[in-house]
Scaffold this active site. Structure first.
Site, PDB file in Angstrom:
ATOM      1  N   CYS A  60      -1.543   5.960   9.104  1.00  0.00           N
ATOM      2  CA  CYS A  60      -1.842   4.686   8.433  1.00  0.00           C
ATOM      3  C   CYS A  60      -2.954   4.965   7.441  1.00  0.00           C
ATOM      4  O   CYS A  60      -2.935   5.994   6.772  1.00  0.00           O
ATOM      5  CB  CYS A  60      -2.217   3.607   9.445  1.00  0.00           C
ATOM      6  SG  CYS A  60      -3.677   4.008  10.447  1.00  0.00           S
ATOM      7  N   ARG A  84       0.834  -1.200   0.000  1.00  0.00           N
ATOM      8  CA  ARG A  84       0.000   0.000   0.000  1.00  0.00           C
ATOM      9  C   ARG A  84       0.866   1.245   0.000  1.00  0.00           C
ATOM     10  O   ARG A  84       0.570   2.222  -0.699  1.00  0.00           O
ATOM     11  CB  ARG A  84      -0.939   0.005   1.215  1.00  0.00           C
ATOM     12  CG  ARG A  84      -2.000  -1.073   1.180  1.00  0.00           C
ATOM     13  CD  ARG A  84      -2.917  -0.994   2.394  1.00  0.00           C
ATOM     14  NE  ARG A  84      -3.800   0.168   2.337  1.00  0.00           N
ATOM     15  CZ  ARG A  84      -4.591   0.541   3.343  1.00  0.00           C
ATOM     16  NH1 ARG A  84      -4.593  -0.160   4.479  1.00  0.00           N
ATOM     17  NH2 ARG A  84      -5.374   1.591   3.223  1.00  0.00           N
TER      18      ARG A  84
END
Length: 278
Positions: A237, A178
């Protein structure tokens, strides 16, 4: 004082007259991960534990501020009072493991002004491995008197996160694929904040979900250029949940850090913000 408590230590504390308040924050990100947090609580929880909902009580409604923005302090206050928490209560939070939701609760409760908050290291899985009892009984504790005082921990917005990325150390706690923009299963844009360092939070724990020891964590972070004496450290995050787990690991390693609560899910709401994939 350590922010973590082992299952054996908690069992011993709960046997004492002045035992800590236990808060259940079992939670799943998506239905693909199995039953939701409330369903898990109903099926099995630690004796005396009251369930607090991460999505509804430890975060605000999703929107421009990200998928898990800061909660309304009054909502946090009401949830803790329902659990029987006073200003001077000792609180232990846990989830099913590996403590992603529990770390978010640890951070939110401290942000709201509660001083003594710890996480059950390894969560329910560690409790069961220790032989700890569980129940389906739902307690009705006497209402607590806790008053929320938000702002007790530093919070980053997008501008502050960008500044730390250029002048300090901004840590991206998501999986490497990611971070690199190779895949993005949740948010509409793939990549990371330019200048951030990738330190997947899953690498902070043992296979059973318990945190690595402090020395090993310090070595890990140091190898990534994350040190206590190298200026400001920020963490993000996808939506500010697993980043709290990274903050807890940094705390154990002796490194103070601030949370970018909106995280990537807020960052990408503004198309003018830069995105990196290398």
């Amino acid at each position: 004082m350590s922010a973590l408590v082992t299952a054996a230590e908690l069992r011993a504390e709960l046997a004492q007259p002045l035992s800590p308040v236990v808060v259940d924050v079992q939670w799943v990100l998506t239905g693909a991960q199995g039953p939701g947090g409330r369903e898990r609580y109903v099926a099995e929880h630690l004796p005396g534990a009251v369930h607090v909902d991460l999505d509804a009580e430890l975060a605000g409604p999703p929107g421009a501020g990200g998928r898990h923005p800061l909660p309304d302090p009054a909502v946090v206050e009401a949830a803790l009072r329902r659990a029987g928490v006073d200003a001077d209560s000792r609180v232990v939070v846990y989830d099913q493991g590996p403590s992603f939701a529990a770390a978010r609760a640890w951070w939110v409760l401290r942000w709201a002004g509660l001083q003594d908050v710890r996480v059950l290291d390894g969560g329910m899985a560690a409790w069961l491995a220790e032989g700890g009892p569980t129940t389906t009984d739902v307690p009705q504790p006497e209402a607590g008197s806790f008053t929320a005082r938000p702002g007790s921990l530093p919070v980053l917005d997008a501008d502050a996160a960008a500044k730390i990325a250029s002048a300090g150390t901004l840590v991206d706690a998501r999986a490497s694929e990611r971070f690199a923009g190779r895949t993005e299963p949740i948010d509409p844009v793939a990549g990371h904040i330019p200048g951030a360092v990738n330190a997947p939070t899953t690498d902070n724990a043992l296979p059973d979900g318990r945190f690595l020891d402090a020395g090993t964590l310090r070595q890990r972070f140091s190898a990534l250029g994350i040190r206590a004496d190298d200026g400001d450290v920020g963490v993000y995050c996808g939506s500010g949940v697993t980043a709290a787990h990274e903050l807890l690991a940094l705390h154990k390693a002796g490194i103070d850090a601030a949370l970018y609560v909106g995280s990537w899910s807020e960052w990408v709401t503004d198309p003018g913000r830069p995105v990196a994939t290398a």
